[in-house]
Design an enzyme around this catalytic site. Sequence first.
Site, PDB file in Angstrom:
ATOM      1  N   TYR A 104      27.477  63.722 -40.162  1.00 45.58           N
ATOM      2  CA  TYR A 104      27.649  64.157 -38.768  1.00 45.58           C
ATOM      3  C   TYR A 104      26.643  64.671 -37.897  1.00 45.58           C
ATOM      4  O   TYR A 104      26.881  65.170 -36.904  1.00 45.58           O
ATOM      5  CB  TYR A 104      29.242  64.623 -38.540  1.00 45.58           C
ATOM      6  CG  TYR A 104      30.393  63.823 -38.802  1.00 45.58           C
ATOM      7  CD1 TYR A 104      30.301  62.754 -38.012  1.00 45.58           C
ATOM      8  CD2 TYR A 104      31.320  64.279 -39.846  1.00 45.58           C
ATOM      9  CE1 TYR A 104      31.585  62.098 -38.292  1.00 45.58           C
ATOM     10  CE2 TYR A 104      32.200  63.364 -40.087  1.00 45.58           C
ATOM     11  CZ  TYR A 104      32.487  62.191 -39.541  1.00 45.58           C
ATOM     12  OH  TYR A 104      33.678  61.542 -39.517  1.00 45.58           O
ATOM     13  N   ASN A 129      42.088  61.925 -37.682  1.00 50.27           N
ATOM     14  CA  ASN A 129      42.397  60.158 -37.416  1.00 50.27           C
ATOM     15  C   ASN A 129      42.176  59.356 -38.456  1.00 50.27           C
ATOM     16  O   ASN A 129      41.969  57.976 -38.267  1.00 50.27           O
ATOM     17  CB  ASN A 129      41.426  60.109 -35.976  1.00 50.27           C
ATOM     18  CG  ASN A 129      40.094  60.223 -36.429  1.00 50.27           C
ATOM     19  OD1 ASN A 129      39.725  60.511 -37.379  1.00 50.27           O
ATOM     20  ND2 ASN A 129      39.372  60.190 -35.042  1.00 50.27           N
ATOM     21  N   HIS A 139      36.880  56.735 -40.571  1.00 48.38           N
ATOM     22  CA  HIS A 139      35.614  56.605 -39.913  1.00 48.38           C
ATOM     23  C   HIS A 139      35.191  55.348 -39.822  1.00 48.38           C
ATOM     24  O   HIS A 139      35.253  54.556 -40.828  1.00 48.38           O
ATOM     25  CB  HIS A 139      34.716  57.629 -40.460  1.00 48.38           C
ATOM     26  CG  HIS A 139      33.089  57.389 -40.196  1.00 48.38           C
ATOM     27  ND1 HIS A 139      32.739  57.793 -39.070  1.00 48.38           N
ATOM     28  CD2 HIS A 139      32.397  56.485 -40.857  1.00 48.38           C
ATOM     29  CE1 HIS A 139      31.439  57.576 -38.926  1.00 48.38           C
ATOM     30  NE2 HIS A 139      31.020  56.495 -39.859  1.00 48.38           N
ATOM     31  N   GLU A 194      24.124  55.570 -42.529  1.00 52.79           N
ATOM     32  CA  GLU A 194      25.344  55.853 -43.439  1.00 52.79           C
ATOM     33  C   GLU A 194      25.526  55.428 -44.713  1.00 52.79           C
ATOM     34  O   GLU A 194      26.124  55.967 -45.402  1.00 52.79           O
ATOM     35  CB  GLU A 194      26.710  55.661 -42.474  1.00 52.79           C
ATOM     36  CG  GLU A 194      26.604  56.629 -41.037  1.00 52.79           C
ATOM     37  CD  GLU A 194      27.843  56.361 -40.234  1.00 52.79           C
ATOM     38  OE1 GLU A 194      28.408  55.342 -40.252  1.00 52.79           O
ATOM     39  OE2 GLU A 194      27.837  57.180 -39.037  1.00 52.79           O
TER      40      GLU A 194
HETATM   41  P1  RTP Z   1      34.052  58.506 -36.347  1.00 57.38           P
HETATM   42  O1  RTP Z   1      32.779  58.869 -35.983  1.00 57.38           O
HETATM   43  O2  RTP Z   1      35.040  59.326 -37.436  1.00 57.38           O
HETATM   44  O3  RTP Z   1      34.304  56.966 -36.996  1.00 57.38           O
HETATM   45  O4  RTP Z   1      35.102  58.368 -35.104  1.00 57.38           O
HETATM   46  P2  RTP Z   1      34.595  58.267 -33.521  1.00 57.38           P
HETATM   47  O5  RTP Z   1      33.548  57.315 -33.638  1.00 57.38           O
HETATM   48  O6  RTP Z   1      35.961  57.315 -33.204  1.00 57.38           O
HETATM   49  O7  RTP Z   1      34.573  59.464 -32.905  1.00 57.38           O
HETATM   50  P3  RTP Z   1      33.243  60.497 -32.560  1.00 57.38           P
HETATM   51  O8  RTP Z   1      33.220  60.850 -31.293  1.00 57.38           O
HETATM   52  O9  RTP Z   1      32.118  59.933 -33.510  1.00 57.38           O
HETATM   53  O10 RTP Z   1      33.701  61.937 -33.347  1.00 57.38           O
HETATM   54  C1  RTP Z   1      33.634  61.940 -34.931  1.00 57.38           C
HETATM   55  C2  RTP Z   1      34.914  62.608 -35.262  1.00 57.38           C
HETATM   56  O11 RTP Z   1      35.070  63.861 -34.923  1.00 57.38           O
HETATM   57  C3  RTP Z   1      36.297  64.334 -34.634  1.00 57.38           C
HETATM   58  N1  RTP Z   1      36.779  64.613 -33.235  1.00 57.38           N
HETATM   59  N2  RTP Z   1      37.312  65.819 -32.925  1.00 57.38           N
HETATM   60  N3  RTP Z   1      38.681  67.883 -31.451  1.00 57.38           N
HETATM   61  C4  RTP Z   1      38.075  66.862 -30.743  1.00 57.38           C
HETATM   62  O12 RTP Z   1      37.875  66.667 -29.657  1.00 57.38           O
HETATM   63  C5  RTP Z   1      37.247  65.860 -31.894  1.00 57.38           C
HETATM   64  N4  RTP Z   1      36.716  64.752 -31.266  1.00 57.38           N
HETATM   65  C6  RTP Z   1      36.196  63.998 -32.047  1.00 57.38           C
HETATM   66  C7  RTP Z   1      37.392  63.102 -35.187  1.00 57.38           C
HETATM   67  O13 RTP Z   1      37.461  62.919 -36.599  1.00 57.38           O
HETATM   68  C8  RTP Z   1      36.321  61.851 -34.845  1.00 57.38           C
HETATM   69  O14 RTP Z   1      36.829  60.829 -35.577  1.00 57.38           O
HETATM   70 MG    MG Z   2      31.679  58.307 -34.420  1.00 56.86          MG
END
Ligand code: RTP
Ligand code: MG
Length: 137
Positions: A49, A112, A115, A126
């Site tokens: 990440y 959630n 990923h 990745e």
């Molecule tokens: P992912 O990378 O896991 O597929 O999810 P995503 O693109 O929808 O969201 P991203 O913005 O890339 O954020 C990665 C993961 O970080 C956690 N998160 N926590 N507490 C918060 O405000 C927050 N925001 C994001 C979530 O597990 C998210 O999937």
């Molecule tokens: Mg993401």
Amino acid sequence: MERTFAIIKPDAVERNIIGKILEKVEGAGFRVVGMKKIQLSKAEAEGFYYVHSERPFFNDLCTFMSRSPVVVLALERENAIAKWREVMGATNPANADADTIRKEFGLSIEENTVHGSDSPESAAFEIPYFFSQLELL
Ligand code: RTP
Ligand code: MG
């Protein structure tokens, strides 16, 4: 054909719903080209990440992702990256469309359930982060 990278996150593996997620994967027309269950170290989660390293949620996210095993997946179909994002739903399950994985199974904006790579560049980083050439079939 395009490949994307997916994770069944700790909240899902802990709840014993790996099979339910894989059913959604296959039901949406993806072929599983790589799959394994692994335990991430905190450092491995941080490396994965790294794009989020300046975000306020970075430490909590990496603690969550390394608290128990995950299932990592390389998935293939036409338009795989965008399609998998669609099947997952919005980051926050509260905002996710009906019939998405996060709407059905997500617990919170952090926990959630799944990923998915967000671009071809992300997928290209990745997939080899977790899989060798020989593990992609
Ligand atoms: P992912 O990378 O896991 O597929 O999810 P995503 O693109 O929808 O969201 P991203 O913005 O890339 O954020 C990665 C993961 O970080 C956690 N998160 N926590 N507490 C918060 O405000 C927050 N925001 C994001 C979530 O597990 C998210 O999937
Ligand atoms: Mg993401």
